[in-house]
Design an enzyme around this catalytic site. Structure first.
Site, PDB file in Angstrom:
ATOM      1  N   SER A 133      11.108   3.458  -8.659  1.00  0.00           N
ATOM      2  CA  SER A 133      11.265   2.096  -8.165  1.00  0.00           C
ATOM      3  C   SER A 133      11.761   2.135  -6.731  1.00  0.00           C
ATOM      4  O   SER A 133      12.417   3.091  -6.314  1.00  0.00           O
ATOM      5  CB  SER A 133      12.254   1.326  -9.049  1.00  0.00           C
ATOM      6  OG  SER A 133      12.303  -0.039  -8.683  1.00  0.00           O
ATOM      7  N   ASP A 134      11.445   1.095  -5.992  1.00  0.00           N
ATOM      8  CA  ASP A 134      11.945   0.972  -4.632  1.00  0.00           C
ATOM      9  C   ASP A 134      12.025  -0.500  -4.274  1.00  0.00           C
ATOM     10  O   ASP A 134      11.258  -1.321  -4.787  1.00  0.00           O
ATOM     11  CB  ASP A 134      11.044   1.702  -3.634  1.00  0.00           C
ATOM     12  CG  ASP A 134      11.758   1.911  -2.302  1.00  0.00           C
ATOM     13  OD1 ASP A 134      12.609   2.815  -2.235  1.00  0.00           O
ATOM     14  OD2 ASP A 134      11.488   1.153  -1.366  1.00  0.00           O
ATOM     15  N   GLN A 135      12.966  -0.815  -3.397  1.00  0.00           N
ATOM     16  CA  GLN A 135      13.129  -2.192  -2.955  1.00  0.00           C
ATOM     17  C   GLN A 135      13.240  -2.225  -1.437  1.00  0.00           C
ATOM     18  O   GLN A 135      13.970  -1.430  -0.843  1.00  0.00           O
ATOM     19  CB  GLN A 135      14.381  -2.813  -3.563  1.00  0.00           C
ATOM     20  CG  GLN A 135      14.567  -4.274  -3.175  1.00  0.00           C
ATOM     21  CD  GLN A 135      15.796  -4.851  -3.834  1.00  0.00           C
ATOM     22  OE1 GLN A 135      16.909  -4.541  -3.450  1.00  0.00           O
ATOM     23  NE2 GLN A 135      15.577  -5.684  -4.833  1.00  0.00           N
ATOM     24  N   LYS A 185       8.002   8.376  -5.742  1.00  0.00           N
ATOM     25  CA  LYS A 185       9.192   8.827  -6.466  1.00  0.00           C
ATOM     26  C   LYS A 185       8.819   9.223  -7.897  1.00  0.00           C
ATOM     27  O   LYS A 185       9.242  10.275  -8.386  1.00  0.00           O
ATOM     28  CB  LYS A 185      10.257   7.731  -6.475  1.00  0.00           C
ATOM     29  CG  LYS A 185      10.893   7.502  -5.120  1.00  0.00           C
ATOM     30  CD  LYS A 185      11.834   6.308  -5.174  1.00  0.00           C
ATOM     31  CE  LYS A 185      12.452   6.015  -3.819  1.00  0.00           C
ATOM     32  NZ  LYS A 185      13.392   4.872  -3.872  1.00  0.00           N
TER      33      LYS A 185
END
Length: 193
Positions: free
Chosen positions: A69-71, A53
């Site tokens: 960011s990623d979760q 990203k």
């Protein structure tokens, strides 16, 4: 010269969190396929997507400092994504009741012009209560967390679903670990405070 900071995300939660740093920033949606690779562990998936990203947006704005960011909710090594609708949220919460999950929250900061690339992972261990079907239904009707990994929002009523949260970066569970993000921004040359 302070570089432009860009959040590579469409998440309103990440946008709200980043405003806490009282830093001017722009928001641009990354064009990234979030499909997990075959046998990709939740931790690796979150880290890969955060970096992809940030790099996707940095390619369009090479002078900027870009945050990705990623979760991924990790249930015993299985990634659980955003449910998207009520039925899938019910199914997720039924599977998670009485279980311990790790919310793998990754952040990456990239500046193409300077060659700066850094990423980190802020795992959050979450223990869910043994929830009744009625409690799950009441929660989902009240909060409708269909855009949240794991179908629960700890910053709202979802806190009542939990027995414990263990994290060294308190905003990581909401979607952007601000302690790690701040450290990376400073390393990239962005002044905070």
């Amino acid at each position: 010269m302070q570089r432009t900071v860009i959040l590579a995300s469409t998440s309103r939660y990440r946008r709200e969190l980043l405003t806490r740093l009282q830093l001017p920033f722009d928001v641009h949606a990354p064009d990234v396929d979030e499909t997990p690779l075959p046998s990709e562990a939740p931790q690796a998936l979150a880290q890969r997507l955060a970096l992809e990203k940030a790099r996707a947006v940095a390619a369009k704005f090479p002078e900027a400092v870009v945050i990705g960011s990623d979760q991924v909710a990790d249930l015993g090594g299985e990634p659980l994504g955003k449910p998207g609708n009520h039925e899938r949220a019910v199914a997720q919460l039924r599977r998670m009741r009485g279980q311990t999950l790790v919310f793998q929250t990754a952040v990456a900061v990239v500046c193409q012009a300077t060659g700066f690339v850094e990423r980190d992972l802020a795992p959050v261990r979450v223990v869910f209560r043994d929830l009744s079907d009625d409690a799950i239904e009441r929660y989902l009707r009240a909060e409708q967390p269909y855009d949240c990994a794991g179908s629960a929002k700890s910053e709202g009523l979802g806190i009542a679903l939990l027995d414990a949260i263990d994290s060294d970066d308190p905003t990581a569970l909401i979607g952007l670990p601000l302690i790690r993000t701040s450290r990376m921004l400073r390393a990239a040359g962005v002044e905070l405070l």
